[in-house]
Scaffold this motif. Structure first.
Motif, PDB file in Angstrom:
ATOM      1  N   ARG A   1      -0.620  10.164  -4.292  1.00  0.00           N
ATOM      2  CA  ARG A   1      -0.700  11.616  -4.521  1.00  0.00           C
ATOM      3  C   ARG A   1      -1.882  11.906  -5.441  1.00  0.00           C
ATOM      4  O   ARG A   1      -2.222  11.092  -6.285  1.00  0.00           O
ATOM      5  CB  ARG A   1       0.575  12.123  -5.194  1.00  0.00           C
ATOM      6  CG  ARG A   1       1.797  11.998  -4.345  1.00  0.00           C
ATOM      7  CD  ARG A   1       3.023  12.515  -5.106  1.00  0.00           C
ATOM      8  NE  ARG A   1       4.224  12.280  -4.348  1.00  0.00           N
ATOM      9  CZ  ARG A   1       4.715  13.101  -3.435  1.00  0.00           C
ATOM     10  NH1 ARG A   1       4.100  14.227  -3.184  1.00  0.00           N
ATOM     11  NH2 ARG A   1       5.815  12.802  -2.776  1.00  0.00           N
ATOM     12  N   TRP A   2      -2.439  13.079  -5.277  1.00  0.00           N
ATOM     13  CA  TRP A   2      -3.577  13.489  -6.110  1.00  0.00           C
ATOM     14  C   TRP A   2      -3.427  14.963  -6.437  1.00  0.00           C
ATOM     15  O   TRP A   2      -3.156  15.771  -5.567  1.00  0.00           O
ATOM     16  CB  TRP A   2      -4.877  13.252  -5.354  1.00  0.00           C
ATOM     17  CG  TRP A   2      -6.099  13.659  -6.096  1.00  0.00           C
ATOM     18  CD1 TRP A   2      -6.774  14.838  -6.001  1.00  0.00           C
ATOM     19  CD2 TRP A   2      -6.779  12.887  -7.070  1.00  0.00           C
ATOM     20  NE1 TRP A   2      -7.841  14.848  -6.844  1.00  0.00           N
ATOM     21  CE2 TRP A   2      -7.867  13.652  -7.514  1.00  0.00           C
ATOM     22  CE3 TRP A   2      -6.574  11.621  -7.621  1.00  0.00           C
ATOM     23  CZ2 TRP A   2      -8.749  13.192  -8.483  1.00  0.00           C
ATOM     24  CZ3 TRP A   2      -7.467  11.163  -8.572  1.00  0.00           C
ATOM     25  CH2 TRP A   2      -8.537  11.943  -8.995  1.00  0.00           C
TER      26      TRP A   2
ATOM     27  N   GLY B   1      -4.920  22.512  -9.632  1.00  0.00           N
ATOM     28  CA  GLY B   1      -3.484  22.460  -9.392  1.00  0.00           C
ATOM     29  C   GLY B   1      -3.075  22.151  -7.965  1.00  0.00           C
ATOM     30  O   GLY B   1      -1.897  21.983  -7.682  1.00  0.00           O
ATOM     31  N   GLU B   2      -4.043  22.074  -7.040  1.00  0.00           N
ATOM     32  CA  GLU B   2      -3.704  21.743  -5.655  1.00  0.00           C
ATOM     33  C   GLU B   2      -3.242  20.293  -5.565  1.00  0.00           C
ATOM     34  O   GLU B   2      -3.794  19.421  -6.225  1.00  0.00           O
ATOM     35  CB  GLU B   2      -4.911  21.931  -4.740  1.00  0.00           C
ATOM     36  CG  GLU B   2      -5.340  23.347  -4.563  1.00  0.00           C
ATOM     37  CD  GLU B   2      -6.569  23.439  -3.653  1.00  0.00           C
ATOM     38  OE1 GLU B   2      -7.300  22.444  -3.516  1.00  0.00           O
ATOM     39  OE2 GLU B   2      -6.780  24.518  -3.084  1.00  0.00           O
ATOM     40  N   GLU B   3      -2.245  20.061  -4.724  1.00  0.00           N
ATOM     41  CA  GLU B   3      -1.760  18.694  -4.531  1.00  0.00           C
ATOM     42  C   GLU B   3      -2.196  18.180  -3.168  1.00  0.00           C
ATOM     43  O   GLU B   3      -2.073  18.876  -2.165  1.00  0.00           O
ATOM     44  CB  GLU B   3      -0.240  18.641  -4.641  1.00  0.00           C
ATOM     45  CG  GLU B   3       0.292  17.227  -4.598  1.00  0.00           C
ATOM     46  CD  GLU B   3       1.770  17.152  -4.903  1.00  0.00           C
ATOM     47  OE1 GLU B   3       2.442  16.359  -4.226  1.00  0.00           O
ATOM     48  OE2 GLU B   3       2.243  17.866  -5.786  1.00  0.00           O
ATOM     49  N   TRP B   4      -2.697  16.955  -3.161  1.00  0.00           N
ATOM     50  CA  TRP B   4      -3.148  16.297  -1.942  1.00  0.00           C
ATOM     51  C   TRP B   4      -2.418  14.979  -1.789  1.00  0.00           C
ATOM     52  O   TRP B   4      -2.042  14.342  -2.770  1.00  0.00           O
ATOM     53  CB  TRP B   4      -4.651  16.025  -2.000  1.00  0.00           C
ATOM     54  CG  TRP B   4      -5.467  17.270  -1.922  1.00  0.00           C
ATOM     55  CD1 TRP B   4      -5.768  18.122  -2.939  1.00  0.00           C
ATOM     56  CD2 TRP B   4      -6.075  17.813  -0.760  1.00  0.00           C
ATOM     57  NE1 TRP B   4      -6.529  19.167  -2.478  1.00  0.00           N
ATOM     58  CE2 TRP B   4      -6.740  18.993  -1.143  1.00  0.00           C
ATOM     59  CE3 TRP B   4      -6.129  17.419   0.567  1.00  0.00           C
ATOM     60  CZ2 TRP B   4      -7.446  19.775  -0.237  1.00  0.00           C
ATOM     61  CZ3 TRP B   4      -6.833  18.187   1.464  1.00  0.00           C
ATOM     62  CH2 TRP B   4      -7.486  19.363   1.066  1.00  0.00           C
ATOM     63  N   LEU B   5      -2.213  14.563  -0.543  1.00  0.00           N
ATOM     64  CA  LEU B   5      -1.575  13.289  -0.241  1.00  0.00           C
ATOM     65  C   LEU B   5      -2.538  12.440   0.569  1.00  0.00           C
ATOM     66  O   LEU B   5      -3.064  12.895   1.585  1.00  0.00           O
ATOM     67  CB  LEU B   5      -0.294  13.489   0.562  1.00  0.00           C
ATOM     68  CG  LEU B   5       0.790  14.365  -0.039  1.00  0.00           C
ATOM     69  CD1 LEU B   5       1.902  14.587   0.968  1.00  0.00           C
ATOM     70  CD2 LEU B   5       1.339  13.734  -1.292  1.00  0.00           C
ATOM     71  N   GLN B   6      -2.784  11.216   0.106  1.00  0.00           N
ATOM     72  CA  GLN B   6      -3.541  10.296   0.934  1.00  0.00           C
ATOM     73  C   GLN B   6      -2.525   9.618   1.841  1.00  0.00           C
ATOM     74  O   GLN B   6      -1.533   9.059   1.368  1.00  0.00           O
ATOM     75  CB  GLN B   6      -4.275   9.249   0.105  1.00  0.00           C
ATOM     76  CG  GLN B   6      -5.169   8.378   0.966  1.00  0.00           C
ATOM     77  CD  GLN B   6      -5.897   7.320   0.180  1.00  0.00           C
ATOM     78  OE1 GLN B   6      -5.434   6.881  -0.856  1.00  0.00           O
ATOM     79  NE2 GLN B   6      -7.047   6.915   0.693  1.00  0.00           N
TER      80      GLN B   6
ATOM     81  N   ARG C   1      -6.512   6.821   8.315  1.00  0.00           N
ATOM     82  CA  ARG C   1      -6.306   7.188   6.911  1.00  0.00           C
ATOM     83  C   ARG C   1      -7.097   8.416   6.560  1.00  0.00           C
ATOM     84  O   ARG C   1      -8.209   8.626   7.038  1.00  0.00           O
ATOM     85  CB  ARG C   1      -6.748   6.062   5.981  1.00  0.00           C
ATOM     86  CG  ARG C   1      -5.786   4.940   5.891  1.00  0.00           C
ATOM     87  CD  ARG C   1      -6.205   4.010   4.804  1.00  0.00           C
ATOM     88  NE  ARG C   1      -5.241   2.934   4.696  1.00  0.00           N
ATOM     89  CZ  ARG C   1      -5.227   2.057   3.738  1.00  0.00           C
ATOM     90  NH1 ARG C   1      -6.130   2.105   2.791  1.00  0.00           N
ATOM     91  NH2 ARG C   1      -4.310   1.124   3.707  1.00  0.00           N
ATOM     92  N   GLY C   2      -6.509   9.235   5.670  1.00  0.00           N
ATOM     93  CA  GLY C   2      -7.197  10.415   5.211  1.00  0.00           C
ATOM     94  C   GLY C   2      -6.315  11.197   4.252  1.00  0.00           C
ATOM     95  O   GLY C   2      -5.290  10.708   3.793  1.00  0.00           O
ATOM     96  N   TRP C   3      -6.734  12.409   3.979  1.00  0.00           N
ATOM     97  CA  TRP C   3      -6.030  13.271   3.015  1.00  0.00           C
ATOM     98  C   TRP C   3      -5.490  14.504   3.718  1.00  0.00           C
ATOM     99  O   TRP C   3      -6.155  15.076   4.568  1.00  0.00           O
ATOM    100  CB  TRP C   3      -7.011  13.700   1.925  1.00  0.00           C
ATOM    101  CG  TRP C   3      -7.492  12.558   1.081  1.00  0.00           C
ATOM    102  CD1 TRP C   3      -8.557  11.763   1.346  1.00  0.00           C
ATOM    103  CD2 TRP C   3      -6.942  12.118  -0.137  1.00  0.00           C
ATOM    104  NE1 TRP C   3      -8.693  10.830   0.359  1.00  0.00           N
ATOM    105  CE2 TRP C   3      -7.712  11.028  -0.577  1.00  0.00           C
ATOM    106  CE3 TRP C   3      -5.851  12.534  -0.915  1.00  0.00           C
ATOM    107  CZ2 TRP C   3      -7.450  10.344  -1.757  1.00  0.00           C
ATOM    108  CZ3 TRP C   3      -5.587  11.854  -2.093  1.00  0.00           C
ATOM    109  CH2 TRP C   3      -6.360  10.768  -2.502  1.00  0.00           C
ATOM    110  N   VAL C   4      -4.281  14.899   3.333  1.00  0.00           N
ATOM    111  CA  VAL C   4      -3.701  16.162   3.807  1.00  0.00           C
ATOM    112  C   VAL C   4      -3.351  16.999   2.581  1.00  0.00           C
ATOM    113  O   VAL C   4      -2.973  16.475   1.535  1.00  0.00           O
ATOM    114  CB  VAL C   4      -2.469  15.965   4.709  1.00  0.00           C
ATOM    115  CG1 VAL C   4      -2.853  15.313   6.019  1.00  0.00           C
ATOM    116  CG2 VAL C   4      -1.391  15.175   4.022  1.00  0.00           C
ATOM    117  N   HIS C   5      -3.464  18.292   2.755  1.00  0.00           N
ATOM    118  CA  HIS C   5      -3.142  19.219   1.674  1.00  0.00           C
ATOM    119  C   HIS C   5      -1.636  19.278   1.509  1.00  0.00           C
ATOM    120  O   HIS C   5      -0.911  19.521   2.460  1.00  0.00           O
ATOM    121  CB  HIS C   5      -3.734  20.603   1.990  1.00  0.00           C
ATOM    122  CG  HIS C   5      -3.671  21.542   0.844  1.00  0.00           C
ATOM    123  ND1 HIS C   5      -2.689  22.467   0.719  1.00  0.00           N
ATOM    124  CD2 HIS C   5      -4.480  21.665  -0.232  1.00  0.00           C
ATOM    125  CE1 HIS C   5      -2.900  23.160  -0.395  1.00  0.00           C
ATOM    126  NE2 HIS C   5      -3.975  22.694  -0.986  1.00  0.00           N
TER     127      HIS C   5
END
Length: 112
Positions: free
Chosen positions: A79-80, A85-90, A107-111
């Motif tokens: 998690r990032w 304050g936005e949260e992103w998930l790898q 692999r990548g990032w989703v909001h």
């Protein structure tokens, strides 16, 4: 005569308790174990809600790698949380998804 009977009963009661309830002292032979370290494991994969885009970086303006279909199983890698304050998930797309197109990015990032 009364006193020896009381003394015998008292000592036999004490001996019975000592034999039935083992002492938890190191010299008493009790096994002292350290508690196990347990790690929380996820129950199952994260499922894409449809319309999600796999992005190259955790930023809105990052290039899109691929569009995820509804119900695509994803494994969360980390998690990032951005400064705003936005949260992103790898995430990693399950190996069974897109097996007919092995060149697709997995692999990548989703909001979040």
């Amino acid at each position: 005569m009364q006193r020896p009977v009381v003394s015998v009963l008292r000592w036999s009661w004490l001996l019975g308790i000592a034999l039935l309830a083992p002492a938890a002292l190191p010299a008493g032979g009790a096994d002292r174990r350290q508690p196990e370290v347990r790690r929380r494991s996820a129950g199952g994969p994260l499922i894409s809600g449809g319309g999600d885009v796999l992005q190259a970086a955790p930023h809105i303006s990052a290039p899109a790698l691929r569009r995820l279909d509804l119900g695509t199983p994803l494994q969360v890698l980390r998690r990032w949380r951005c400064e705003n304050g936005e949260e992103w998930l790898q995430v990693q797309v399950a190996a069974t998804v897109g097996a007919d197109h092995p060149a697709q990015t997995r692999r990548g990032w989703v909001h979040g």
